[in-house]
Write an enzyme that holds these catalytic residues in place. Sequence first.
Site, PDB file in Angstrom:
ATOM      1  N   ASP A 112      -8.566  20.077 -13.458  1.00 54.31           N
ATOM      2  CA  ASP A 112      -8.479  18.256 -13.982  1.00 54.31           C
ATOM      3  C   ASP A 112      -8.255  18.267 -14.879  1.00 54.31           C
ATOM      4  O   ASP A 112      -9.462  19.311 -16.278  1.00 54.31           O
ATOM      5  CB  ASP A 112     -10.536  18.076 -13.787  1.00 54.31           C
ATOM      6  CG  ASP A 112     -10.568  16.154 -13.983  1.00 54.31           C
ATOM      7  OD1 ASP A 112     -10.229  16.096 -14.376  1.00 54.31           O
ATOM      8  OD2 ASP A 112     -12.438  16.380 -13.466  1.00 54.31           O
ATOM      9  N   TYR A 150     -17.306  18.065 -13.328  1.00 52.54           N
ATOM     10  CA  TYR A 150     -17.181  16.536 -13.432  1.00 52.54           C
ATOM     11  C   TYR A 150     -18.530  15.843 -12.633  1.00 52.54           C
ATOM     12  O   TYR A 150     -18.726  16.552 -11.959  1.00 52.54           O
ATOM     13  CB  TYR A 150     -15.911  15.792 -13.338  1.00 52.54           C
ATOM     14  CG  TYR A 150     -15.976  14.487 -13.833  1.00 52.54           C
ATOM     15  CD1 TYR A 150     -16.989  14.012 -15.114  1.00 52.54           C
ATOM     16  CD2 TYR A 150     -16.142  13.385 -12.691  1.00 52.54           C
ATOM     17  CE1 TYR A 150     -17.098  12.216 -14.879  1.00 52.54           C
ATOM     18  CE2 TYR A 150     -16.399  12.065 -12.766  1.00 52.54           C
ATOM     19  CZ  TYR A 150     -16.321  11.361 -13.635  1.00 52.54           C
ATOM     20  OH  TYR A 150     -17.431  10.119 -13.680  1.00 52.54           O
ATOM     21  N   ARG A 161       0.855  -1.477   0.238  1.00 55.53           N
ATOM     22  CA  ARG A 161       0.465   0.185  -0.228  1.00 55.53           C
ATOM     23  C   ARG A 161       0.622   1.280  -0.176  1.00 55.53           C
ATOM     24  O   ARG A 161      -0.029   2.363  -0.604  1.00 55.53           O
ATOM     25  CB  ARG A 161      -1.186   0.165   0.734  1.00 55.53           C
ATOM     26  CG  ARG A 161      -1.545   1.158   1.078  1.00 55.53           C
ATOM     27  CD  ARG A 161      -2.793   1.282   2.598  1.00 55.53           C
ATOM     28  NE  ARG A 161      -3.431   0.726   3.331  1.00 55.53           N
ATOM     29  CZ  ARG A 161      -1.818   0.116   4.096  1.00 55.53           C
ATOM     30  NH1 ARG A 161      -1.429   1.640   4.142  1.00 55.53           N
ATOM     31  NH2 ARG A 161      -2.749  -0.004   5.460  1.00 55.53           N
ATOM     32  N   LYS A 198      -9.364   7.070 -19.398  1.00 56.83           N
ATOM     33  CA  LYS A 198      -9.574   7.524 -19.880  1.00 56.83           C
ATOM     34  C   LYS A 198      -8.616   7.640 -21.214  1.00 56.83           C
ATOM     35  O   LYS A 198      -8.068   6.966 -21.246  1.00 56.83           O
ATOM     36  CB  LYS A 198     -10.727   9.266 -20.261  1.00 56.83           C
ATOM     37  CG  LYS A 198     -10.998   9.672 -18.439  1.00 56.83           C
ATOM     38  CD  LYS A 198     -12.466   8.695 -18.924  1.00 56.83           C
ATOM     39  CE  LYS A 198     -13.183   8.213 -17.883  1.00 56.83           C
ATOM     40  NZ  LYS A 198     -13.501   9.648 -16.444  1.00 56.83           N
TER      41      LYS A 198
HETATM   42  C1  LIG Z   1     -14.328  10.099 -15.708  1.00 57.49           C
HETATM   43  C2  LIG Z   1     -13.495  11.892 -15.175  1.00 57.49           C
HETATM   44  C3  LIG Z   1     -13.506  11.691 -13.699  1.00 57.49           C
HETATM   45  C4  LIG Z   1     -13.441  10.328 -12.254  1.00 57.49           C
HETATM   46  O1  LIG Z   1     -12.596   9.660 -12.551  1.00 57.49           O
HETATM   47  P1  LIG Z   1     -13.160   7.830 -12.282  1.00 57.49           P
HETATM   48  O2  LIG Z   1     -11.036   7.290 -12.963  1.00 57.49           O
HETATM   49  O3  LIG Z   1     -14.045   7.408 -12.946  1.00 57.49           O
HETATM   50  O4  LIG Z   1     -13.019   8.055 -10.741  1.00 57.49           O
HETATM   51  C5  LIG Z   1     -13.159  12.618 -13.195  1.00 57.49           C
HETATM   52  N1  LIG Z   1     -13.356  14.078 -14.092  1.00 57.49           N
HETATM   53  C6  LIG Z   1     -12.912  14.360 -15.551  1.00 57.49           C
HETATM   54  C7  LIG Z   1     -13.335  14.978 -16.400  1.00 57.49           C
HETATM   55  C8  LIG Z   1     -13.313  12.661 -16.207  1.00 57.49           C
HETATM   56  O5  LIG Z   1     -14.461  12.989 -17.146  1.00 57.49           O
END
Ligand SMILES: *Cc1c(COP(=O)(O)O)cnc(C)c1O
Length: 386
Positions: free
Chosen positions: A177, A105, A53, A202
Amino acid sequence: MGQGFTTRAVHQAGRRDEATRAATFPIYQTSTFGQETPGHPTEYQGRALSYARSENPTRTVLEESLAQVEEANHGLAFASGLAAVTCVMNSLSAGDRVLACADLYGGCYRMFTQVYAKLGIRFDFVETTDLSKLEAALAEPAALVWLESPSNPLLNVTDLAGACALAKSAGALALVDNTFATPYLQQPLKLGADVVLHSTTKYLNGHADVVNGALVMDSEDLWRRFKFVQNACGLIPGPQDCYLVIRGLKTLALRMDRHCNNARQVVDWLEAHPRVTRVYYPGLSAHPGHDTAKKQMKDFGAMLSFEVEGGLEPARKVMERFRLFTLAESLGCVQSLVNHPASMTHASVPRDVRLAVGISDGLVRLSIGIEDIDDILADLEQALSA
Ligand SMILES: *Cc1c(COP(=O)(O)O)cnc(C)c1O
């Protein structure tokens, strides 16, 4: 001059497995590491290996690779994008105020309003596309300014350099982000951000086979602060997932060039279609954030949204007809996806809030993949011909 983006990405932060010199860094699928004498963990890659961890060599290579592609000093990997968000939230204290962009988001909105508001963190939402509104909101002290550009699903663009400068002069940390843009198209640390967040689920992984997240920063203090929470709260990803994201990162630049090229052609096609009433894409010169996007991004990405004439019912029919595009949540993978924000990704945002920020019931969001463009356009053609 430093190495180019793809060279850095392919060479996994210059790390090799010291024991075997394996060309690809291995997956250390283990929960713990033996010690020769009590209290003296093995040193490896400059880290003390005691319990997985706290440190895992595969995760370290991912963290260093993430830092390298953002040209940052430090990276941290998490079990998901939202685990990275959790890490940031858990580093705050009750009474702290967070100022977040209005159309952030949906999962972040849900976490902020339904989990952390209860624990005494205060959230205010502001249209950061208008810096004067951000400046006014910062008259009251804030610990953190939370930015997203381009935003989801309307592709609104915030002037990141301007917004980060305002945060800084108000004594707040600036977080971006950067999931939609990726470090290949936009590097927020160079625009004044303190922390960059990614859902590596993503584009960074890119193959729709992992859920994973990241924080990247230059400051050693911030790194230590977040690394403490990463371990203390157990927000870590498993080594197999780390390996997959390391692999995905190696082709990020190639994939993004193709994604962007395909998206441009889809936008031109949609703009000319009689049933499409509006297209949201920062690459369009009519888009209100076009000039800012041009300044702060290398290209405009491959996320776009559009409205179908007649609203929800016709849009629903179109979404059901796609064959090549998968109707699914998520984005940023090699295959094209179609999504209905109002009932899918943004269903956790109350309808009045959704409508107030401009997410209509008939809005359709596309994540353009790397397939051959003729096949993508043919699927759009048959879906819209209903
Ligand atoms: C998908 C997404 C998240 C969250 O991420 P996860 O991997 O689904 O937990 C946060 N910000 C944006 C812009 C996203 O597209």
